[in-house]
Design an enzyme around this catalytic site. Sequence first.
Site, mmCIF file in Angstrom:
data_model
loop_
_atom_site.group_PDB
_atom_site.id
_atom_site.type_symbol
_atom_site.label_atom_id
_atom_site.label_comp_id
_atom_site.label_asym_id
_atom_site.label_seq_id
_atom_site.Cartn_x
_atom_site.Cartn_y
_atom_site.Cartn_z
ATOM 1 N N HIS A 95 -14.622 36.321 -0.436
ATOM 2 C CA HIS A 95 -13.963 37.024 -1.542
ATOM 3 C C HIS A 95 -12.547 36.509 -1.729
ATOM 4 O O HIS A 95 -12.111 36.227 -2.852
ATOM 5 C CB HIS A 95 -13.966 38.522 -1.244
ATOM 6 C CG HIS A 95 -13.235 39.355 -2.240
ATOM 7 N ND1 HIS A 95 -13.866 40.091 -3.225
ATOM 8 C CD2 HIS A 95 -11.897 39.593 -2.407
ATOM 9 C CE1 HIS A 95 -12.966 40.722 -3.959
ATOM 10 N NE2 HIS A 95 -11.762 40.444 -3.474
ATOM 11 N N GLU A 96 -11.811 36.376 -0.623
ATOM 12 C CA GLU A 96 -10.421 35.937 -0.720
ATOM 13 C C GLU A 96 -10.327 34.466 -1.117
ATOM 14 O O GLU A 96 -9.403 34.075 -1.837
ATOM 15 C CB GLU A 96 -9.699 36.183 0.612
ATOM 16 C CG GLU A 96 -9.623 37.651 1.013
ATOM 17 C CD GLU A 96 -8.998 38.523 -0.070
ATOM 18 O OE1 GLU A 96 -8.100 38.043 -0.778
ATOM 19 O OE2 GLU A 96 -9.425 39.676 -0.218
#
Length: 660
Positions: free
Chosen positions: A173-174
Site C-alpha cells: 500500500h505504501e
Amino acid sequence: MAAPGFFQRQAHARRNTSLLVVLFLSAVVLITLAVCLVGYLVTRSESSPLPFHQWLLSTHGMTTAAAVVILIGIGSLVRGLDLAGGGSRVAKMVGARLIEPDTRDPDERKLRNIVEEMAIASGVSVPELYVMDGETSINAFVAGYAPGEAVMVVTKGALAQLNRDELQGVVGHEFSHILNGDMRLNVRLIAILAGILMIGQIGQFLLRAGFYSSATRRRNSDSRAQVAMGILGLALVIIGYVGVFFGRLIQAAVSRQREMLADASSVQFTRNPEGIGGALFKIGMTSAYLDTTSHASDMNHMCFGESARMKFTSLLASHPPVNERIDAIQPGLLARLRSRLRDTEPSSKLQAKTAQPESARISDLANQVVGPARGTPGSRLSPLRSSLTGSTQQPATQLSTRVGTVTPQSEAFAADLLQQLPSTFRNLLYTRAGAIQLCYGLLTYHLPVAERIQYLASIPQHALLGEQPDILSKLLPTLATLGEAARFPTLELAMPALRKLNAEERHALLSNVRQLVAADKRLSLFELALNTFLNRHLSPKAEQAVPVRHRNYRSVKAEIECVVGLFARAGTDSEQDAANLYQEAMAGFFSAPDQRPTTSVSIRELQAALAALSRLSPLLKPGIIDACGHCILHDGMVDVREYELMRLVADQLDCPMPPL
C-alpha cells in the site's frame, strides 16, 4: 496509449496540488472574514456604527485582514521550510526512530526484508525505515519528494501485531504512494494545514494566557485586560474550528480515492488480498490512532489508517471506512475474516471467489497500476529483455509503460536475488564501510588482480573512505558470482547506509568514485551509470522536490539531443546505424532533425542534460523513455549494460524502472 498510467498518475498528483491551492485560498478568505467580523464587533463604536462592509474597507479592517493573511502565510511558509529536508524530517517530526539496516530485532528485520524485496521489484532505492516505538496502534506512512529518497515509518504496533502477509500488504500500500507521486503532495499538505490552523493555535494561546492569568491574579488592576484577552482568544479558537473544518475537508478531498487506489495496488503487488485485508481488519478491531505525537491530525491524510479522532467522520475522514475498504478489496473477505476470528480451530486456506461486480471495481483500479504479467518467472536473461521476451504485442516504443510497475516477474527476480546473497555479504551492505567498499568493488571486481590493486591504491587513505581489503575480500567473490545483473540491485540495498554519510563524507566518496572511473582512461556505460546515480542520490539537494519548468520539448532540445545521441551510439556499433537511430528517435520530438549524434559525452554534460529533463512535465517524460528505448531495442536485444543505462535515465527522471 498516449500516456502510460504511471505518468498519468504523476500528472494527476500535480493537478491535485492545484486543487490544494484553490481550497487553501478559499479557507484563507473565510477565516480572514471571520476574524475581521470579530474585530468589527470588538472595535465597533456606538457613535460611529459603520456597516461591516464599510469597516472592512477601512484602515482597521484592511489592517486586520492583512495581519490574518500574513499569519497564515507565515505558518505555512515556516512549516514548509521545516519540511524541506524531505521524508527524514517528517519522520523526526513525529519522534520516529531510525531502524538500523543491520538491526537484530526480528520484527524489524522482517520489515526490512519485505521492503527490500518490494524496492528491488519496483526499481527504486530502498527507503529509509523508521519505527514509532511509543505507538501500539497499527499504522504506517511514507514521506519524501521523490521515489528514490522515500522514507517509510511504521508503528511498533504494526510490527508486533501483523504477520508477514499482513505487513507485506501494508508495505505494498505504501509503495503505491511512492510510485503514484502521492508523497510530495502529502508533505505539501502538511505545510498548508499548518497555516490554516495558525489562527486557532493563536486563539488557544490567548485563551490560556488570559483566563489562567486572570484566575491567578484576581486582585490585579489589569485583570479586565486579561479577561478581554481570554475572550478574544475564545473567539479565535471558535474561528479556528473553521480552519480545522477546512483542513479536514482538504484532506478528505485529496486522500480518499488515492487510498482506495493504494489498496488495489497492494493486492496487485502482493497477489494476496488477505494480507492487506487482514491488516485493515485488525485496525478495525483495535485502532490506527497516533497518540504520542501532536502532529497526528496534520498527518491524517498520509497514514495507512485514520491517525486522529474526529467528528463527522463520514464527511471529513481522509480514509473510507475500514469495512468498505475490505469489501472493495474482495467481496466476502470481511465475512471470512470475522468467521475466522470466531473459529478457534485452524481453518483451511480459502480460495478466492470469482470476480463479481463489486470486485470488478477494485480490479479496474488495480489494472491502472500494473499491466498484465509478461515473460517467464525466474528468467536469468537481462532484466529488461526478459520482460519483453515472449510478447510480440508489446511494442518497443512503449517501454515507458514499464515505469512504476510491480509484476510477478519483478518480484520473483527480487526474491531470487536476495536469496542468493550470502548473509555476510548482505550484512556488509547495511554498514557505511561495507556500502562504500561496494561502490569500489562494483568498479573493479571484473579487473585482473594486479590492475585492481593498482587502481584501488590510488584512493586516498582514510579510516572509512579508503580501501579496506578485508571488506573487499568478502564482497568481490559474490559480485563476480552474481554478475552484471546484480549490480544495481545490490547498490540499492546499500543506499540506506550511504545516506547516513555526512556531507563531507559523501563528497569524498563521489571524488573517489570519479577517480576510479578515470583510472583506465575509458568510460564504460556502467561507470557512467554508477557515477551519475550516486551524484543524483547523494547530492545535498537529493531530498528536495524537483519543480516543473519545461512544458514543451523545444526548451530542452539540446538536452534531448545529448541523451538520445548517447543511446543511439550505445544501441549499435555501426556509426551509420547510430546516425539512423538518432534521426528516427529525434523525429518523435522535432519535425526536421538534421544533426548527427555527438561523438562523445562527458559525465558532467550528461548530468546537466538529465537534470534539465527531470524538470519536464510528467506527461512529457514518457517520450524521453520511449526514444531511448527505441535506440536500444532496435535489434530486438537488450543486454544488461543497456538496461543499466536505461535505468539510469529513468532514475534521473524520477521514473522507477523495474528489473524485469
